[in-house]
Design a protein around this motif. Structure first.
Motif, PDB file in Angstrom:
ATOM      1  N   LEU A   1       5.010   8.275  -0.546  1.00 56.66           N
ATOM      2  CA  LEU A   1       5.784   7.111  -0.109  1.00 56.66           C
ATOM      3  C   LEU A   1       5.226   5.401  -0.104  1.00 56.66           C
ATOM      4  CD1 LEU A   1       6.266   9.110   3.154  1.00 56.66           C
ATOM      5  CD2 LEU A   1       8.331   8.317   2.057  1.00 56.66           C
ATOM      6  N   PRO A   2       5.290   5.399  -1.500  1.00 51.18           N
ATOM      7  CA  PRO A   2       4.749   3.658  -1.680  1.00 51.18           C
ATOM      8  C   PRO A   2       5.650   2.784  -1.570  1.00 51.18           C
ATOM      9  CG  PRO A   2       4.996   4.949  -3.965  1.00 51.18           C
ATOM     10  CD  PRO A   2       5.704   5.932  -2.785  1.00 51.18           C
ATOM     11  N   SER A   3       5.131   1.450  -1.422  1.00 43.70           N
ATOM     12  CA  SER A   3       6.136   0.327  -1.366  1.00 43.70           C
ATOM     13  C   SER A   3       5.526  -0.622  -2.504  1.00 43.70           C
ATOM     14  CB  SER A   3       6.075  -0.187   0.077  1.00 43.70           C
ATOM     15  OG  SER A   3       5.894  -1.534   0.015  1.00 43.70           O
ATOM     16  N   GLY A   4       6.482  -1.039  -3.405  1.00 40.11           N
ATOM     17  CA  GLY A   4       6.068  -2.122  -4.207  1.00 40.11           C
ATOM     18  C   GLY A   4       5.069  -1.982  -5.047  1.00 40.11           C
ATOM     19  N   GLU A   5       4.167  -2.600  -5.051  1.00 44.05           N
ATOM     20  CA  GLU A   5       2.833  -2.502  -6.012  1.00 44.05           C
ATOM     21  C   GLU A   5       1.867  -1.292  -5.617  1.00 44.05           C
ATOM     22  OE1 GLU A   5       1.484  -5.221  -8.228  1.00 44.05           O
ATOM     23  OE2 GLU A   5       3.646  -5.592  -8.264  1.00 44.05           O
ATOM     24  N   GLU A   6       2.068  -0.719  -4.356  1.00 41.44           N
ATOM     25  CA  GLU A   6       1.379   0.453  -4.307  1.00 41.44           C
ATOM     26  C   GLU A   6       1.557   1.479  -4.971  1.00 41.44           C
ATOM     27  OE1 GLU A   6       1.278  -0.358   0.797  1.00 41.44           O
ATOM     28  OE2 GLU A   6       2.758   1.230  -0.174  1.00 41.44           O
ATOM     29  N   LEU A   7       2.744   1.683  -5.581  1.00 42.47           N
ATOM     30  CA  LEU A   7       3.126   2.750  -6.671  1.00 42.47           C
ATOM     31  C   LEU A   7       2.208   2.766  -7.808  1.00 42.47           C
ATOM     32  CD1 LEU A   7       5.182   4.977  -7.890  1.00 42.47           C
ATOM     33  CD2 LEU A   7       6.308   3.259  -8.752  1.00 42.47           C
TER      34      LEU A   7
ATOM     35  N   ARG B   1       3.504 -12.143   3.751  1.00 44.46           N
ATOM     36  CA  ARG B   1       2.925 -11.744   5.129  1.00 44.46           C
ATOM     37  C   ARG B   1       1.525 -11.905   4.988  1.00 44.46           C
ATOM     38  NH1 ARG B   1       4.748  -6.301   7.302  1.00 44.46           N
ATOM     39  NH2 ARG B   1       5.192  -6.160   5.028  1.00 44.46           N
ATOM     40  N   ASP B   2       0.617 -12.465   5.787  1.00 42.06           N
ATOM     41  CA  ASP B   2      -0.868 -12.449   5.604  1.00 42.06           C
ATOM     42  C   ASP B   2      -1.240 -11.512   6.874  1.00 42.06           C
ATOM     43  OD1 ASP B   2      -1.087 -13.947   3.063  1.00 42.06           O
ATOM     44  OD2 ASP B   2      -0.349 -15.560   4.476  1.00 42.06           O
ATOM     45  N   PHE B   3      -2.311 -10.881   6.859  1.00 40.79           N
ATOM     46  CA  PHE B   3      -2.883 -10.189   8.020  1.00 40.79           C
ATOM     47  C   PHE B   3      -4.342 -10.607   8.229  1.00 40.79           C
ATOM     48  CE2 PHE B   3       0.374  -7.370   6.373  1.00 40.79           C
ATOM     49  CZ  PHE B   3       1.030  -6.817   7.685  1.00 40.79           C
ATOM     50  N   VAL B   4      -4.844 -10.477   9.434  1.00 40.22           N
ATOM     51  CA  VAL B   4      -6.165 -10.743   9.666  1.00 40.22           C
ATOM     52  C   VAL B   4      -6.332  -9.473  10.632  1.00 40.22           C
ATOM     53  CG1 VAL B   4      -7.880 -11.838  11.302  1.00 40.22           C
ATOM     54  CG2 VAL B   4      -6.496 -13.376   9.797  1.00 40.22           C
TER      55      VAL B   4
ATOM     56  N   ASP C   1       1.100   7.636   2.646  1.00 39.74           N
ATOM     57  CA  ASP C   1       1.535   6.587   2.160  1.00 39.74           C
ATOM     58  C   ASP C   1       0.501   5.496   1.949  1.00 39.74           C
ATOM     59  OD1 ASP C   1       2.335   3.855   2.782  1.00 39.74           O
ATOM     60  OD2 ASP C   1       3.584   4.123   4.517  1.00 39.74           O
ATOM     61  N   PRO C   2       0.302   4.856   0.675  1.00 41.25           N
ATOM     62  CA  PRO C   2      -0.810   4.300   0.275  1.00 41.25           C
ATOM     63  C   PRO C   2      -1.362   3.135   1.233  1.00 41.25           C
ATOM     64  CG  PRO C   2       0.683   4.877  -1.666  1.00 41.25           C
ATOM     65  CD  PRO C   2       1.332   5.188  -0.346  1.00 41.25           C
ATOM     66  N   ASN C   3      -0.175   2.420   1.793  1.00 41.11           N
ATOM     67  CA  ASN C   3      -0.201   1.526   2.703  1.00 41.11           C
ATOM     68  C   ASN C   3      -1.353   0.427   2.454  1.00 41.11           C
ATOM     69  OD1 ASN C   3       0.801   0.206   5.349  1.00 41.11           O
ATOM     70  ND2 ASN C   3      -0.878   1.163   6.181  1.00 41.11           N
ATOM     71  N   VAL C   4      -1.316   0.024   1.225  1.00 36.33           N
ATOM     72  CA  VAL C   4      -2.552  -0.877   0.864  1.00 36.33           C
ATOM     73  C   VAL C   4      -2.566  -2.492   1.564  1.00 36.33           C
ATOM     74  CG1 VAL C   4      -3.528  -1.917  -1.270  1.00 36.33           C
ATOM     75  CG2 VAL C   4      -2.614   0.285  -1.514  1.00 36.33           C
ATOM     76  N   ARG C   5      -3.567  -2.624   2.269  1.00 40.32           N
ATOM     77  CA  ARG C   5      -3.522  -3.963   2.566  1.00 40.32           C
ATOM     78  C   ARG C   5      -4.422  -4.708   1.966  1.00 40.32           C
ATOM     79  NH1 ARG C   5       1.150  -3.797   4.252  1.00 40.32           N
ATOM     80  NH2 ARG C   5       1.673  -2.982   6.304  1.00 40.32           N
ATOM     81  N   LYS C   6      -4.319  -5.840   1.451  1.00 42.71           N
ATOM     82  CA  LYS C   6      -5.315  -6.513   0.362  1.00 42.71           C
ATOM     83  C   LYS C   6      -6.463  -6.938   1.190  1.00 42.71           C
ATOM     84  CE  LYS C   6      -3.026 -10.944   0.173  1.00 42.71           C
ATOM     85  NZ  LYS C   6      -2.152 -10.949   1.571  1.00 42.71           N
TER      86      LYS C   6
END
Ligand code: ATP
Ligand code: MG
Length: 301
Positions: A179-185, A88-91, A151-156
């Motif tokens: 509560l991290p997901s994937g690379e956020e850990l 996914r990509d976000f704007v 929740d780190p919820n990192v959005r690049k």
């Protein structure tokens, strides 16, 4: 001159929506739907998108008294593009929106005074001023014996401003649940492999680390080398956005209602799975009876 920015948003895409959204809004709405007492600190514009979010939160029982309505800035918005490879990509239109202005107001102070738990959405740290509000809220809640989750919820796409890892480490010093997901850990722990990253968070004093692994399920890690794995439910994924927020909300609410980590992980996995079956980040939120029916009827991988 033609330049390429982002990764594909320059081509026309079929649009659906608008949907109410925003990680903190999805999370807190799911808490309220599960019967938790819920309030949110946020800011919207005096416009249709702000109304869309406020209406949904109010309808579902979230206390929105600490949401400020900006007189001059528009509501923050985001576009999500789903790539053929599953990514996914976000704007984001956040920085120059009402969402980019979070301040301590009397209404925010009142909400904090009433809170027994604060959940921090890491993406908030890109907002100037949010770190101060978060720090004050954590201090107030902790000094009354309350608890904290992150929740780190990192959005690049949002990472270019602020020192995220420094902010994470100050929350992690006092967090009970992460509560991290994937690379956020790895970003949160400053370690590059899963066992070291989990160990480092537990060493910092976090009592529960819950890893979200998308369709590969989720894992709980606690003190004394406790580990519980939970396989994902078999569903047709229509829209993955918001799964992590629903999962986190269901886990936290279940724990606060006294369920065990294992039961909470199962309910969280069900909330995440149900949410991906609907288009729109908060169109697949669950009530307790919907979760129970889904758990009883749905096989796991
Ligand atoms: P987001 O940031 O988009 O809200 P996330 O990356 O934080 O999501 P995910 O790992 O995608 O979180 O999803 C959280 C949980 O929801 C997973 O651990 C899993 O239990 C459940 N889940 C997510 N996607 C699926 C899927 N396709 N099938 C079944 N369960 C899923
Ligand atoms: Mg997430």
């Amino acid at each position: 001159m033609a330049t390429t920015i982002g990764s594909g948003f320059l081509e026309a895409q079929p649009l659906t929506g608008p949907y109410p959204s925003g990680a903190p809004a999805i999370f807190i709405d799911q808490v309220a739907r599960l019967g938790g007492k819920a309030g949110i600190v946020a800011s919207v514009g005096n416009d249709d998108f702000g109304q869309l979010n406020l209406d949904r939160l109010r309808r579902d029982g979230v206390d929105v008294s600490a949401v400020s309505v900006s007189g001059d800035l528009p509501t923050g918005s985001a576009f999500v593009r789903y790539r053929a490879d599953g990514g996914r990509d976000f704007v984001f239109n956040i920085k120059h929106s009402a969402a980019g202005r979070i301040e301590m107001t009397p209404a925010v102070e009142d909400l904090i005074k009433a809170a027994g738990h604060i959940h921090v959405m890491g993406s908030a740290f890109v907002i100037p001023g949010a770190a101060d509000v978060i720090e004050a809220a954590i201090h107030a809640v902790r000094s009354r014996g309350g608890s904290v989750s992150l929740d780190p919820n990192v959005r690049k796409e949002l990472l270019d401003s602020g020192n995220i890892s420094q902010h994470f480490s100050s929350v992690l010093k006092v967090a009970d649940l992460v509560l991290p997901s994937g690379e956020e850990l790895f970003a949160a722990a400053g370690q590059s492999d899963e066992p070291s990253a989990v160990a480092s968070l537990l060493d910092m004093g976090v009592s529960e680390v819950v890893l979200k692994r998308g369709r590969d399920g989720a894992s709980f890690f606690g003190r004394d080398d406790t580990r519980i794995d939970c396989k994902a439910f078999v569903v047709e994924e229509v829209d993955p956005t918001g799964a992590g927020d629903c999962f986190g909300a269901a886990y936290l609410t279940s724990r606060r209602f006294g369920l065990s980590p294992e039961e909470s992980l199962l309910r969280a996995s069900a909330a995440g799975a149900r949410n991906v079956t609907r288009q729109g980040p908060m169109e697949g939120l669950s009530t307790p009876s919907e979760l129970a029916a889904f758990i009883a009827a749905t096989p796991r991988r």
